[in-house]
Design an enzyme around this catalytic site. Structure first.
Site, PDB file in Angstrom:
ATOM      1  N   ASP A  47      50.429  19.430  28.576  1.00  0.00           N
ATOM      2  CA  ASP A  47      49.919  20.900  27.851  1.00  0.00           C
ATOM      3  C   ASP A  47      50.409  21.651  28.426  1.00  0.00           C
ATOM      4  OD1 ASP A  47      48.645  19.507  25.663  1.00  0.00           O
ATOM      5  OD2 ASP A  47      46.436  19.819  26.630  1.00  0.00           O
ATOM      6  N   GLY A  48      50.421  21.958  29.878  1.00  0.00           N
ATOM      7  CA  GLY A  48      51.181  23.231  30.603  1.00  0.00           C
ATOM      8  C   GLY A  48      52.535  23.357  30.305  1.00  0.00           C
ATOM      9  N   GLU A 119      43.986  31.072  27.164  1.00  0.00           N
ATOM     10  CA  GLU A 119      42.422  32.127  27.593  1.00  0.00           C
ATOM     11  C   GLU A 119      43.344  32.969  29.075  1.00  0.00           C
ATOM     12  OE1 GLU A 119      43.595  30.093  30.946  1.00  0.00           O
ATOM     13  OE2 GLU A 119      42.215  28.753  30.558  1.00  0.00           O
ATOM     14  N   TYR A 159      40.317  25.462  30.739  1.00  0.00           N
ATOM     15  CA  TYR A 159      38.600  26.300  31.610  1.00  0.00           C
ATOM     16  C   TYR A 159      37.872  26.540  31.203  1.00  0.00           C
ATOM     17  CZ  TYR A 159      38.381  29.493  35.855  1.00  0.00           C
ATOM     18  OH  TYR A 159      37.943  29.826  37.176  1.00  0.00           O
ATOM     19  N   ASN A 160      38.125  27.336  29.882  1.00  0.00           N
ATOM     20  CA  ASN A 160      36.602  26.902  29.507  1.00  0.00           C
ATOM     21  C   ASN A 160      35.563  25.987  29.053  1.00  0.00           C
ATOM     22  OD1 ASN A 160      34.738  27.811  27.386  1.00  0.00           O
ATOM     23  ND2 ASN A 160      35.670  26.270  26.142  1.00  0.00           N
TER      24      ASN A 160
END
Ligand code: NAP
Ligand code: MN
Length: 258
Positions: A47-48, A119, A159-160
Protein backbone atom coordinates in the site's frame (compact mmCIF):
# COMPACT_ATOMS: atom_id res chain seq x y z
CA UNK A 1 -2.02 1.66 -27.84
CA UNK A 2 -1.77 1.59 -24.05
CA UNK A 3 1.14 3.58 -22.63
CA UNK A 4 2.28 2.22 -19.29
CA UNK A 5 4.95 2.49 -16.66
CA UNK A 6 5.80 0.19 -13.75
CA UNK A 7 6.60 1.42 -10.24
CA UNK A 8 7.93 -1.14 -7.80
CA UNK A 9 9.12 -1.38 -4.23
CA UNK A 10 12.90 -1.89 -4.19
CA UNK A 11 12.84 -5.38 -2.65
CA UNK A 12 13.99 -8.48 -4.60
CA UNK A 13 10.50 -10.07 -4.88
CA UNK A 14 8.89 -6.89 -6.22
CA UNK A 15 11.82 -6.26 -8.59
CA UNK A 16 11.51 -9.81 -9.94
CA UNK A 17 7.76 -9.43 -10.42
CA UNK A 18 8.31 -6.13 -12.24
CA UNK A 19 10.71 -7.86 -14.65
CA UNK A 20 8.12 -10.55 -15.43
CA UNK A 21 5.38 -8.00 -16.10
CA UNK A 22 7.70 -5.95 -18.29
CA UNK A 23 8.83 -8.99 -20.28
CA UNK A 24 5.22 -9.94 -21.02
CA UNK A 25 4.13 -6.42 -22.00
CA UNK A 26 7.18 -5.94 -24.27
CA UNK A 27 5.85 -8.82 -26.38
CA UNK A 28 2.42 -7.23 -26.69
CA UNK A 29 2.08 -4.78 -29.60
CA UNK A 30 -0.79 -3.01 -27.82
CA UNK A 31 1.43 -1.88 -24.94
CA UNK A 32 4.20 0.71 -25.00
CA UNK A 33 6.41 1.63 -22.07
CA UNK A 34 6.30 5.37 -21.39
CA UNK A 35 7.64 6.57 -18.04
CA UNK A 36 6.89 10.25 -18.77
CA UNK A 37 3.32 10.12 -20.06
CA UNK A 38 1.74 6.77 -19.12
CA UNK A 39 -1.99 6.04 -19.03
CA UNK A 40 -1.65 2.90 -16.91
CA UNK A 41 0.64 3.00 -13.87
CA UNK A 42 1.34 -0.55 -12.73
CA UNK A 43 2.27 -0.66 -9.05
CA UNK A 44 4.19 -3.61 -7.61
CA UNK A 45 4.69 -3.62 -3.85
CA UNK A 46 2.58 -2.63 -0.86
CA UNK A 47 0.00 0.00 0.00
CA UNK A 48 2.97 2.29 0.73
CA UNK A 49 4.21 1.80 -2.84
CA UNK A 50 0.77 2.70 -4.14
CA UNK A 51 0.78 5.93 -2.14
CA UNK A 52 4.25 6.73 -3.50
CA UNK A 53 3.00 6.17 -7.08
CA UNK A 54 -0.06 8.37 -6.55
CA UNK A 55 2.14 11.21 -5.27
CA UNK A 56 4.54 10.77 -8.18
CA UNK A 57 1.68 11.38 -10.64
CA UNK A 58 -0.19 13.91 -8.47
CA UNK A 59 -0.10 16.57 -11.22
CA UNK A 60 -1.84 14.36 -13.78
CA UNK A 61 -4.24 12.17 -11.82
CA UNK A 62 -7.12 12.66 -14.24
CA UNK A 63 -5.00 11.23 -17.07
CA UNK A 64 -3.74 8.07 -15.39
CA UNK A 65 -5.15 4.96 -13.79
CA UNK A 66 -3.33 2.83 -11.24
CA UNK A 67 -3.30 -0.94 -11.29
CA UNK A 68 -1.63 -2.71 -8.39
CA UNK A 69 -0.25 -6.11 -7.47
CA UNK A 70 0.74 -6.66 -3.87
CA UNK A 71 3.85 -8.52 -2.75
CA UNK A 72 3.10 -10.09 0.60
CA UNK A 73 -0.39 -9.84 2.03
CA UNK A 74 -3.46 -8.45 0.30
CA UNK A 75 -3.66 -4.66 0.45
CA UNK A 76 -6.32 -1.98 0.35
CA UNK A 77 -5.01 -0.56 -2.90
CA UNK A 78 -4.77 -3.84 -4.81
CA UNK A 79 -6.82 -6.93 -5.54
CA UNK A 80 -3.97 -9.26 -6.47
CA UNK A 81 -1.05 -10.85 -4.67
CA UNK A 82 2.18 -11.98 -6.35
CA UNK A 83 0.76 -15.51 -6.66
CA UNK A 84 -2.08 -14.09 -8.84
CA UNK A 85 0.24 -12.74 -11.55
CA UNK A 86 -1.39 -14.63 -14.41
CA UNK A 87 -4.86 -13.40 -13.53
CA UNK A 88 -3.51 -9.87 -12.99
CA UNK A 89 -1.93 -9.80 -16.45
CA UNK A 90 -4.93 -11.39 -18.18
CA UNK A 91 -7.28 -8.70 -16.84
CA UNK A 92 -4.89 -5.94 -18.00
CA UNK A 93 -4.16 -7.35 -21.45
CA UNK A 94 -7.81 -8.22 -22.14
CA UNK A 95 -9.00 -4.79 -21.03
CA UNK A 96 -11.17 -6.22 -18.25
CA UNK A 97 -11.60 -4.50 -14.95
CA UNK A 98 -13.51 -1.54 -13.72
CA UNK A 99 -12.25 1.95 -12.93
CA UNK A 100 -13.00 2.99 -9.37
CA UNK A 101 -12.48 6.55 -8.20
CA UNK A 102 -11.08 7.47 -4.79
CA UNK A 103 -11.13 11.05 -3.49
CA UNK A 104 -8.18 13.06 -2.18
CA UNK A 105 -8.00 15.37 0.80
CA UNK A 106 -6.81 18.89 0.08
CA UNK A 107 -4.91 20.82 2.76
CA UNK A 108 -4.53 24.56 2.36
CA UNK A 109 -2.24 26.79 4.43
CA UNK A 110 -2.13 30.32 2.96
CA UNK A 111 -1.26 29.82 -0.69
CA UNK A 112 0.35 26.41 -0.12
CA UNK A 113 -1.66 23.29 -0.90
CA UNK A 114 -1.06 19.58 -0.42
CA UNK A 115 -3.04 16.46 -1.33
CA UNK A 116 -3.36 13.17 0.52
CA UNK A 117 -5.05 9.88 -0.28
CA UNK A 118 -4.77 8.27 3.19
CA UNK A 119 -4.80 11.11 5.67
CA UNK A 120 -3.44 14.43 6.84
CA UNK A 121 -2.01 14.81 10.36
CA UNK A 122 -1.16 17.84 12.43
CA UNK A 123 1.27 16.59 15.08
CA UNK A 124 3.31 18.36 17.71
CA UNK A 125 5.70 16.11 19.60
CA UNK A 126 7.53 19.10 21.15
CA UNK A 127 4.77 20.68 23.26
CA UNK A 128 1.03 20.69 23.86
CA UNK A 129 -0.68 21.82 20.69
CA UNK A 130 -3.70 24.01 21.29
CA UNK A 131 -6.04 24.46 18.35
CA UNK A 132 -9.60 25.41 17.59
CA UNK A 133 -11.49 22.99 15.40
CA UNK A 134 -14.07 24.59 13.09
CA UNK A 135 -16.58 22.48 11.20
CA UNK A 136 -18.32 24.15 8.24
CA UNK A 137 -17.40 27.57 9.59
CA UNK A 138 -18.65 26.90 13.13
CA UNK A 139 -16.32 26.55 16.10
CA UNK A 140 -16.70 23.03 17.45
CA UNK A 141 -14.07 22.72 20.18
CA UNK A 142 -10.68 23.74 21.47
CA UNK A 143 -8.36 20.77 21.32
CA UNK A 144 -5.25 20.33 23.45
CA UNK A 145 -2.85 17.45 22.96
CA UNK A 146 -0.46 16.04 20.38
CA UNK A 147 -2.59 16.62 17.31
CA UNK A 148 -5.37 15.67 14.95
CA UNK A 149 -5.75 13.29 12.02
CA UNK A 150 -8.23 13.57 9.14
CA UNK A 151 -8.52 10.48 6.95
CA UNK A 152 -10.39 9.30 3.87
CA UNK A 153 -12.36 6.05 3.70
CA UNK A 154 -9.29 4.39 2.14
CA UNK A 155 -7.00 5.80 4.82
CA UNK A 156 -9.27 4.68 7.65
CA UNK A 157 -7.32 1.40 7.97
CA UNK A 158 -3.95 3.16 8.15
CA UNK A 159 -2.82 5.65 10.83
CA UNK A 160 -6.45 6.37 11.76
CA UNK A 161 -6.91 2.79 12.86
CA UNK A 162 -3.81 2.96 15.08
CA UNK A 163 -5.38 6.02 16.74
CA UNK A 164 -8.50 4.04 17.61
CA UNK A 165 -10.50 5.49 14.72
CA UNK A 166 -13.27 3.46 13.13
CA UNK A 167 -12.64 1.54 9.92
CA UNK A 168 -14.99 2.94 7.26
CA UNK A 169 -16.57 0.40 4.94
CA UNK A 170 -15.81 0.60 1.24
CA UNK A 171 -18.29 2.69 -0.72
CA UNK A 172 -19.16 5.04 2.15
CA UNK A 173 -18.48 8.67 1.25
CA UNK A 174 -17.09 9.92 4.57
CA UNK A 175 -14.04 11.50 6.15
CA UNK A 176 -13.01 10.96 9.77
CA UNK A 177 -11.47 13.25 12.37
CA UNK A 178 -9.47 11.59 15.14
CA UNK A 179 -7.57 13.02 18.10
CA UNK A 180 -3.91 12.19 18.66
CA UNK A 181 -3.37 11.95 22.42
CA UNK A 182 -5.87 14.58 23.49
CA UNK A 183 -5.68 15.95 27.03
CA UNK A 184 -8.92 15.44 28.94
CA UNK A 185 -9.24 16.45 32.57
CA UNK A 186 -11.12 18.89 34.79
CA UNK A 187 -9.76 21.96 32.96
CA UNK A 188 -9.58 20.84 29.34
CA UNK A 189 -12.06 18.82 27.39
CA UNK A 190 -12.63 17.95 23.74
CA UNK A 191 -14.80 15.29 22.08
CA UNK A 192 -12.34 12.45 22.80
CA UNK A 193 -13.96 10.17 20.20
CA UNK A 194 -13.47 9.70 16.47
CA UNK A 195 -15.90 11.84 14.47
CA UNK A 196 -17.16 10.56 11.11
CA UNK A 197 -18.24 13.39 8.83
CA UNK A 198 -19.88 13.77 5.42
CA UNK A 199 -17.20 14.06 2.77
CA UNK A 200 -18.35 17.57 1.82
CA UNK A 201 -17.42 18.91 5.28
CA UNK A 202 -14.97 21.81 5.53
CA UNK A 203 -12.56 21.66 8.45
CA UNK A 204 -10.35 24.47 9.74
CA UNK A 205 -7.75 24.06 12.47
CA UNK A 206 -6.77 27.44 13.97
CA UNK A 207 -4.03 28.22 16.44
CA UNK A 208 -2.09 31.21 17.77
CA UNK A 209 0.95 29.03 17.13
CA UNK A 210 1.76 25.78 15.36
CA UNK A 211 5.43 26.25 16.33
CA UNK A 212 7.07 22.82 16.52
CA UNK A 213 4.17 21.03 14.81
CA UNK A 214 4.49 19.07 11.58
CA UNK A 215 1.90 18.54 8.87
CA UNK A 216 1.90 14.91 7.73
CA UNK A 217 0.36 14.15 4.34
CA UNK A 218 0.51 10.40 3.67
CA UNK A 219 4.28 9.67 3.57
CA UNK A 220 5.41 13.31 3.55
CA UNK A 221 5.91 15.84 6.35
CA UNK A 222 6.03 19.63 6.21
CA UNK A 223 7.05 22.30 8.68
CA UNK A 224 4.07 24.48 9.69
CA UNK A 225 5.77 26.75 12.28
CA UNK A 226 4.30 29.90 10.69
CA UNK A 227 0.78 28.58 10.02
CA UNK A 228 -2.27 30.10 11.74
CA UNK A 229 -5.08 28.31 9.87
CA UNK A 230 -5.08 24.91 8.23
CA UNK A 231 -7.99 24.17 5.89
CA UNK A 232 -8.86 20.55 5.09
CA UNK A 233 -11.55 19.27 2.73
CA UNK A 234 -12.18 16.72 0.01
CA UNK A 235 -10.78 17.93 -3.33
CA UNK A 236 -13.46 17.89 -6.02
CA UNK A 237 -11.36 18.66 -9.10
CA UNK A 238 -9.45 15.44 -9.48
CA UNK A 239 -9.29 12.03 -7.87
CA UNK A 240 -7.38 8.79 -8.03
CA UNK A 241 -8.54 6.35 -10.72
CA UNK A 242 -7.86 2.77 -9.84
CA UNK A 243 -8.32 -0.19 -12.11
CA UNK A 244 -9.90 -3.02 -10.16
CA UNK A 245 -9.63 -6.31 -11.97
CA UNK A 246 -11.54 -8.68 -9.76
CA UNK A 247 -13.80 -8.42 -6.82
CA UNK A 248 -12.15 -9.02 -3.47
CA UNK A 249 -14.46 -8.37 -0.56
CA UNK A 250 -13.52 -5.51 1.73
CA UNK A 251 -13.79 -7.84 4.72
CA UNK A 252 -11.28 -10.22 3.18
CA UNK A 253 -8.81 -7.34 2.87
CA UNK A 254 -9.58 -6.26 6.40
CA UNK A 255 -9.03 -9.78 7.74
CA UNK A 256 -5.62 -9.96 6.05
CA UNK A 257 -4.59 -6.75 7.86
CA UNK A 258 -4.35 -8.26 11.34
P1 NAP B 1 4.81 2.97 4.97
O1 NAP B 1 5.88 2.08 5.43
O2 NAP B 1 4.65 3.27 3.51
O3 NAP B 1 3.43 2.47 5.56
C1 NAP B 1 3.31 2.04 6.89
C2 NAP B 1 2.35 0.86 6.93
O4 NAP B 1 1.01 1.32 6.67
C3 NAP B 1 2.66 -0.20 5.90
O5 NAP B 1 2.54 -1.45 6.50
C4 NAP B 1 1.60 0.02 4.83
O6 NAP B 1 1.25 -1.15 4.15
C5 NAP B 1 0.44 0.47 5.70
N1 NAP B 1 -0.61 1.22 4.99
C6 NAP B 1 -0.48 2.29 4.16
N2 NAP B 1 -1.68 2.71 3.74
C7 NAP B 1 -2.60 1.88 4.28
C8 NAP B 1 -4.01 1.80 4.21
N3 NAP B 1 -4.73 2.67 3.52
N4 NAP B 1 -4.63 0.82 4.93
C9 NAP B 1 -3.91 -0.06 5.67
N5 NAP B 1 -2.58 -0.04 5.77
C10 NAP B 1 -1.93 0.92 5.09
O7 NAP B 1 4.99 4.31 5.82
P2 NAP B 1 5.03 5.84 5.49
O8 NAP B 1 5.54 6.07 4.11
O9 NAP B 1 5.69 6.51 6.62
O10 NAP B 1 3.50 6.30 5.57
C11 NAP B 1 2.50 5.92 4.69
C12 NAP B 1 1.25 5.66 5.46
O11 NAP B 1 1.53 4.77 6.51
C13 NAP B 1 0.66 6.88 6.13
O12 NAP B 1 -0.31 7.46 5.29
C14 NAP B 1 0.07 6.36 7.43
O13 NAP B 1 -1.31 6.15 7.35
C15 NAP B 1 0.69 5.01 7.62
N6 NAP B 1 1.42 5.04 8.88
C16 NAP B 1 0.83 4.50 9.97
C17 NAP B 1 1.43 4.58 11.20
C18 NAP B 1 0.75 3.99 12.38
O14 NAP B 1 -0.23 3.28 12.17
N7 NAP B 1 1.20 4.27 13.58
C19 NAP B 1 2.66 5.18 11.35
C20 NAP B 1 3.26 5.71 10.21
C21 NAP B 1 2.61 5.64 8.98
P3 NAP B 1 2.21 -1.92 3.13
O15 NAP B 1 3.11 -2.74 4.00
O16 NAP B 1 1.29 -2.73 2.31
O17 NAP B 1 2.97 -0.89 2.34
MN1 MN C 1 -9.49 7.18 -16.44
Amino acid sequence: MENYTIIHRPDPISAELKKKIEAQLKQDPNFKEDDEDPHTVIVVGGDGTFIYAVHKFMGRLNHVRFYGIHTGTLGFYTDYRDCDLEEFMAALVNGQGEEVIYPLLQVRIGDQEYFGINEIRIENAARTQVMDVCINGEKFETFRGTGMCVCTQLGSTAYNRSLGGAVIDEGLDFIELTEISGIHHSKYRSLDAPLILKSGTDLIFKSESFQGALLGVDSDVYNIDEAKEIHVNIWRHCAVHMLRGRKVSYYERLKSLF
